[in-house]
Design a protein around this motif. Structure first.
Motif, PDB file in Angstrom:
ATOM      1  N   VAL A  29      18.516  20.493  64.316  1.00  0.00           N
ATOM      2  CA  VAL A  29      17.776  20.565  65.578  1.00  0.00           C
ATOM      3  C   VAL A  29      16.488  19.743  65.454  1.00  0.00           C
ATOM      4  N   ARG A  30      15.817  19.968  64.340  1.00  0.00           N
ATOM      5  CA  ARG A  30      14.574  19.226  64.078  1.00  0.00           C
ATOM      6  C   ARG A  30      14.811  17.714  64.104  1.00  0.00           C
ATOM      7  N   ASP A  31      15.807  17.266  63.351  1.00  0.00           N
ATOM      8  CA  ASP A  31      16.047  15.828  63.260  1.00  0.00           C
ATOM      9  C   ASP A  31      16.439  15.246  64.610  1.00  0.00           C
ATOM     10  N   VAL A  38      21.137  12.840  62.112  1.00  0.00           N
ATOM     11  CA  VAL A  38      21.438  14.209  61.675  1.00  0.00           C
ATOM     12  C   VAL A  38      22.540  14.143  60.634  1.00  0.00           C
ATOM     13  N   HIS A  39      22.329  14.792  59.474  1.00  0.00           N
ATOM     14  CA  HIS A  39      23.354  14.669  58.435  1.00  0.00           C
ATOM     15  C   HIS A  39      24.186  15.915  58.209  1.00  0.00           C
ATOM     16  N   ASP A  40      23.666  17.083  58.553  1.00  0.00           N
ATOM     17  CA  ASP A  40      24.555  18.241  58.539  1.00  0.00           C
ATOM     18  C   ASP A  40      24.145  19.216  59.635  1.00  0.00           C
ATOM     19  N   ARG A 110      12.414  34.159  59.253  1.00  0.00           N
ATOM     20  CA  ARG A 110      12.529  34.050  57.791  1.00  0.00           C
ATOM     21  C   ARG A 110      12.578  32.593  57.341  1.00  0.00           C
ATOM     22  N   ARG A 111      12.607  31.673  58.268  1.00  0.00           N
ATOM     23  CA  ARG A 111      12.699  30.251  57.900  1.00  0.00           C
ATOM     24  C   ARG A 111      11.348  29.706  57.470  1.00  0.00           C
ATOM     25  N   ASP A 112      11.387  28.643  56.693  1.00  0.00           N
ATOM     26  CA  ASP A 112      10.150  28.229  56.020  1.00  0.00           C
ATOM     27  C   ASP A 112       9.056  27.676  56.925  1.00  0.00           C
ATOM     28  N   ILE A 115       8.783  23.824  62.179  1.00  0.00           N
ATOM     29  CA  ILE A 115       9.673  22.737  62.609  1.00  0.00           C
ATOM     30  C   ILE A 115      11.120  22.982  62.197  1.00  0.00           C
ATOM     31  N   ASN A 116      11.328  23.897  61.273  1.00  0.00           N
ATOM     32  CA  ASN A 116      12.683  24.246  60.833  1.00  0.00           C
ATOM     33  C   ASN A 116      13.169  25.546  61.465  1.00  0.00           C
ATOM     34  N   ALA A 117      12.373  26.101  62.354  1.00  0.00           N
ATOM     35  CA  ALA A 117      12.692  27.417  62.927  1.00  0.00           C
ATOM     36  C   ALA A 117      12.985  27.308  64.421  1.00  0.00           C
ATOM     37  N   GLU A 153       6.896  34.504  48.391  1.00  0.00           N
ATOM     38  CA  GLU A 153       8.311  34.899  48.418  1.00  0.00           C
ATOM     39  C   GLU A 153       9.175  33.863  47.710  1.00  0.00           C
ATOM     40  N   ASP A 154       8.992  32.625  48.091  1.00  0.00           N
ATOM     41  CA  ASP A 154       9.859  31.571  47.584  1.00  0.00           C
ATOM     42  C   ASP A 154       9.006  30.348  47.267  1.00  0.00           C
ATOM     43  N   ALA A 155       8.833  30.118  45.977  1.00  0.00           N
ATOM     44  CA  ALA A 155       7.921  29.062  45.532  1.00  0.00           C
ATOM     45  C   ALA A 155       8.458  27.660  45.823  1.00  0.00           C
ATOM     46  N   LEU A 156       9.758  27.552  46.000  1.00  0.00           N
ATOM     47  CA  LEU A 156      10.317  26.228  46.298  1.00  0.00           C
ATOM     48  C   LEU A 156       9.756  25.674  47.606  1.00  0.00           C
ATOM     49  N   ARG A 157       9.407  26.576  48.509  1.00  0.00           N
ATOM     50  CA  ARG A 157       8.870  26.137  49.799  1.00  0.00           C
ATOM     51  C   ARG A 157       7.651  25.240  49.645  1.00  0.00           C
ATOM     52  N   MET A 158       6.908  25.411  48.562  1.00  0.00           N
ATOM     53  CA  MET A 158       5.719  24.574  48.359  1.00  0.00           C
ATOM     54  C   MET A 158       6.109  23.107  48.184  1.00  0.00           C
ATOM     55  N   VAL A 159       7.159  22.894  47.423  1.00  0.00           N
ATOM     56  CA  VAL A 159       7.607  21.511  47.220  1.00  0.00           C
ATOM     57  C   VAL A 159       8.234  20.978  48.500  1.00  0.00           C
ATOM     58  N   ARG A 160       8.984  21.848  49.185  1.00  0.00           N
ATOM     59  CA  ARG A 160       9.579  21.425  50.457  1.00  0.00           C
ATOM     60  C   ARG A 160       8.490  21.033  51.451  1.00  0.00           C
ATOM     61  N   CYS A 161       7.420  21.778  51.451  1.00  0.00           N
ATOM     62  CA  CYS A 161       6.297  21.510  52.344  1.00  0.00           C
ATOM     63  C   CYS A 161       5.794  20.073  52.146  1.00  0.00           C
ATOM     64  N   ILE A 162       5.587  19.726  50.899  1.00  0.00           N
ATOM     65  CA  ILE A 162       5.080  18.387  50.590  1.00  0.00           C
ATOM     66  C   ILE A 162       6.146  17.337  50.895  1.00  0.00           C
ATOM     67  N   ARG A 163       7.394  17.674  50.609  1.00  0.00           N
ATOM     68  CA  ARG A 163       8.469  16.733  50.906  1.00  0.00           C
ATOM     69  C   ARG A 163       8.529  16.419  52.411  1.00  0.00           C
ATOM     70  N   PHE A 164       8.494  17.457  53.242  1.00  0.00           N
ATOM     71  CA  PHE A 164       8.569  17.214  54.686  1.00  0.00           C
ATOM     72  C   PHE A 164       7.352  16.411  55.158  1.00  0.00           C
ATOM     73  N   GLU A 200      13.539  13.839  44.832  1.00  0.00           N
ATOM     74  CA  GLU A 200      14.425  12.734  45.188  1.00  0.00           C
ATOM     75  C   GLU A 200      14.374  12.453  46.680  1.00  0.00           C
ATOM     76  N   LYS A 201      14.380  13.535  47.476  1.00  0.00           N
ATOM     77  CA  LYS A 201      14.311  13.340  48.926  1.00  0.00           C
ATOM     78  C   LYS A 201      12.988  12.689  49.308  1.00  0.00           C
ATOM     79  N   LEU A 202      11.948  13.111  48.628  1.00  0.00           N
ATOM     80  CA  LEU A 202      10.624  12.526  48.876  1.00  0.00           C
ATOM     81  C   LEU A 202      10.637  11.022  48.571  1.00  0.00           C
TER      82      LEU A 202
HETATM   83  P1  ATP Z   1      17.284  18.523  55.023  1.00  0.00           P
HETATM   84  O1  ATP Z   1      18.704  18.995  55.090  1.00  0.00           O
HETATM   85  O2  ATP Z   1      16.972  17.368  55.889  1.00  0.00           O
HETATM   86  O3  ATP Z   1      16.822  18.355  53.636  1.00  0.00           O
HETATM   87  P2  ATP Z   1      16.764  21.093  56.152  1.00  0.00           P
HETATM   88  O4  ATP Z   1      15.577  21.639  56.868  1.00  0.00           O
HETATM   89  O5  ATP Z   1      18.045  21.043  56.890  1.00  0.00           O
HETATM   90  O6  ATP Z   1      16.347  19.673  55.638  1.00  0.00           O
HETATM   91  P3  ATP Z   1      18.164  22.711  54.297  1.00  0.00           P
HETATM   92  O7  ATP Z   1      17.884  22.982  52.859  1.00  0.00           O
HETATM   93  O8  ATP Z   1      19.425  22.036  54.683  1.00  0.00           O
HETATM   94  O9  ATP Z   1      16.925  21.893  54.831  1.00  0.00           O
HETATM   95  O10 ATP Z   1      18.043  24.124  55.024  1.00  0.00           O
HETATM   96  C1  ATP Z   1      18.440  24.348  56.360  1.00  0.00           C
HETATM   97  C2  ATP Z   1      17.476  25.314  57.023  1.00  0.00           C
HETATM   98  O11 ATP Z   1      17.430  26.537  56.302  1.00  0.00           O
HETATM   99  C3  ATP Z   1      16.035  24.829  57.075  1.00  0.00           C
HETATM  100  O12 ATP Z   1      15.802  24.000  58.183  1.00  0.00           O
HETATM  101  C4  ATP Z   1      15.280  26.132  57.170  1.00  0.00           C
HETATM  102  O13 ATP Z   1      15.326  26.660  58.465  1.00  0.00           O
HETATM  103  C5  ATP Z   1      16.094  27.042  56.267  1.00  0.00           C
HETATM  104  N1  ATP Z   1      15.629  27.008  54.873  1.00  0.00           N
HETATM  105  C6  ATP Z   1      16.071  26.216  53.876  1.00  0.00           C
HETATM  106  N2  ATP Z   1      15.450  26.466  52.721  1.00  0.00           N
HETATM  107  C7  ATP Z   1      14.587  27.465  52.972  1.00  0.00           C
HETATM  108  C8  ATP Z   1      13.663  28.200  52.181  1.00  0.00           C
HETATM  109  N3  ATP Z   1      13.511  27.909  50.901  1.00  0.00           N
HETATM  110  N4  ATP Z   1      12.953  29.176  52.796  1.00  0.00           N
HETATM  111  C9  ATP Z   1      13.128  29.441  54.092  1.00  0.00           C
HETATM  112  N5  ATP Z   1      13.968  28.804  54.890  1.00  0.00           N
HETATM  113  C10 ATP Z   1      14.698  27.826  54.347  1.00  0.00           C
END
Ligand code: ATP
Ligand code: MG
Length: 413
Positions: A29-31, A38-40, A110-112, A115-117, A153-164, A200-202
């Motif tokens: 949706v975001r893309d 859009v890739h998936d 619950r989404r990170d 823009i992803n929610a 809750e989920d530390a990976l989100r920090m790297v995702r934050c910078i990646r986006f 890698e995505k970055l």
């Molecule tokens: P891309 O596929 O372009 O890397 P994406 O946002 O689609 O980006 P995905 O990992 O495919 O990332 O995840 C799909 C969706 O799931 C995200 O858009 C987000 O809403 C949710 N999501 C993914 N990872 C997390 C996370 N670690 N915490 C919370 N929500 C997440």
């Protein structure tokens, strides 16, 4: 991909026909809203996993305990995930359990990031309770809810934050950045592999230099005990952005080079980062070519020396290095002799043979000719011949090469 989009629509409609709710959600949706490819296509639904399984003919229970079922439709696969909220998190990474819910808004919460929610219905209606559209327009990465607890809750989100932020060229909301800095120690709970995937995505994005700078400023790599290589004082990092995205291995090589890593060190770092062997070698080979170039003998012709480098590391690595050296020399002189920079491609293109087996003499010929016993000397002479023929110093004909062998042997004796 229109076909993919069309068939994902079929999946949603089928769920609706069975009385469930279903939406596109997250990255797709975001893309689409950003006008990016859009890739998936991820789908979120009120149907429970077993209900999803019963609605479709072909499914794979990908992550059924977390509510994800992969639905196969024609030649495509769609992840269909039940609306869920997450229970307590374990080790700052995964929720110990999830709870399925019947309300979309709870799932979006619950989404990170905002823009992803965002969810989109089949009729085009947008569900956006956290104002992700506004952040998309302003170009902001912002956590859904309290940043600090979301990162906790989920530390990976920090790297995702910078990646986006890096890939989209977005700013990071003030509180989100502050929360990230407060929680950065927990990054050590994130597996190196997950970190690497984001990195890698970055690096594949439009402006990696921005993400690299953010990463450096965040202190995340140090806390992740990642042998991070970024040196903020080098003027080479911005060049990474100029290299086309498709050439991401050259981007990596340049980054490692800019940070002063040798080919061997690069190899080690990339292994620690869990890079696949193939990619690791591709990157390190580029640097190896550079090291050989740095050690060129200025008293003998560059052409033959270059050709022997090409023979050793392959044309691909050699040309990648030339390309990288071209970028670097716009900022720094001395990375590569000018003569090589301007002729390297041509010399490489003009090579007629690549392998010993293509020579018109063989090791057997040498044995016959000299009456000597076999040994490493054969390989040495053959390799010399290969360089001479590949660089067109000598023609590839048997007589000439035999004469050359005689000459080499008598001059050695
Ligand atoms: P891309 O596929 O372009 O890397 P994406 O946002 O689609 O980006 P995905 O990992 O495919 O990332 O995840 C799909 C969706 O799931 C995200 O858009 C987000 O809403 C949710 N999501 C993914 N990872 C997390 C996370 N670690 N915490 C919370 N929500 C997440
Ligand atoms: Mg995605």
């Amino acid at each position: 991909d229109t076909a993919m989009a069309l068939h994902s629509e079929e999946v949603i409609i089928k769920l609706l026909e069975h009385g469930f709710e279903a939406y596109w959600v997250g990255g797709c949706v975001r893309d689409e809203l950003m006008g990016r490819p859009v890739h998936d296509m991820d789908i979120t639904t009120s149907a429970l996993p077993e209900e999803v399984v019963s609605v479709f003919e072909r499914t794979v229970p990908t992550g059924i305990q977390h509510g994800t079922v992969t639905v196969l439709c024609r030649s495509y696969a769609y992840e269909v995930t039940t609306y869920r909220v997450e229970g307590a998190y374990e080790n700052h990474r995964r929720p110990a359990e999830v709870e399925f819910v019947r309300d979309l808004k709870e799932d979006l919460r619950r989404r990170d990031f905002t823009i992803n929610a965002i969810a989109k219905a089949v009729d085009g209606m947008i569900v956006d309770p956290y104002h992700g559209m506004e952040d998309l327009e302003k170009g902001i990465v912002r956590c859904v809810g309290n940043a600090r607890s979301r990162f906790q809750e989920d530390a990976l989100r920090m790297v995702r934050c910078i990646r986006f932020a890096s890939v989209f060229g977005f700013r990071i909301a003030y509180r989100t950045w502050k929360g990230l800095l407060e929680e950065r120690d927990n990054i050590s709970f994130v597996a190196m592999e997950r970190f690497r995937v984001e990195l890698e995505k970055l690096m594949e994005g439009r402006r990696p230099s921005r993400g690299l700078r953010l990463l450096h400023r965040s202190g995340l790599p140090a806390n992740a005990k990642i042998p991070f290589i970024y040196k903020p004082d080098t003027d080479l990092i911005p060049i990474v952005d100029e290299i086309p995205m498709e050439q991401v291995v050259i981007r990596w090589a340049l980054l490692l080079y800019a940070c002063g890593l040798s080919a061997e060190e690069a190899h080690r770092v990339l292994r620690q980062w869990t890079f696949a062997n193939i990619i690791r070698e591709q990157i390190a080979d580029i640097l190896s070519v550079g090291e050989e170039v740095a050690a060129l003998n200025i008293h003998s012709p560059y052409k033959e020396q270059w050709i022997s480098i090409v023979l050793k590391y392959g044309r691909e690595a050699a040309e990648r290095w030339l390309s990288m050296a071209g970028y670097i020399s716009s900022k720094q002189s001395g990375v590569c002799p000018v003569e090589l920079l301007s002729n390297g491609y041509t010399w490489t293109e003009e090579m007629r043979i690549y392998r010993l087996s293509e020579l018109s003499v063989s090791g057997k010929d040498l044995l016959k000719l000299t009456g000597r016993k076999g040994g490493p000397w054969i390989g040495e002479i053959m390799n010399k011949l290969l360089v001479k023929v590949a660089s067109q110093t000598l023609p590839n004909d048997n007589e000439t090469l035999i004469d050359e062998v005689k000459r080499v042997i008598s001059s050695n004796e």
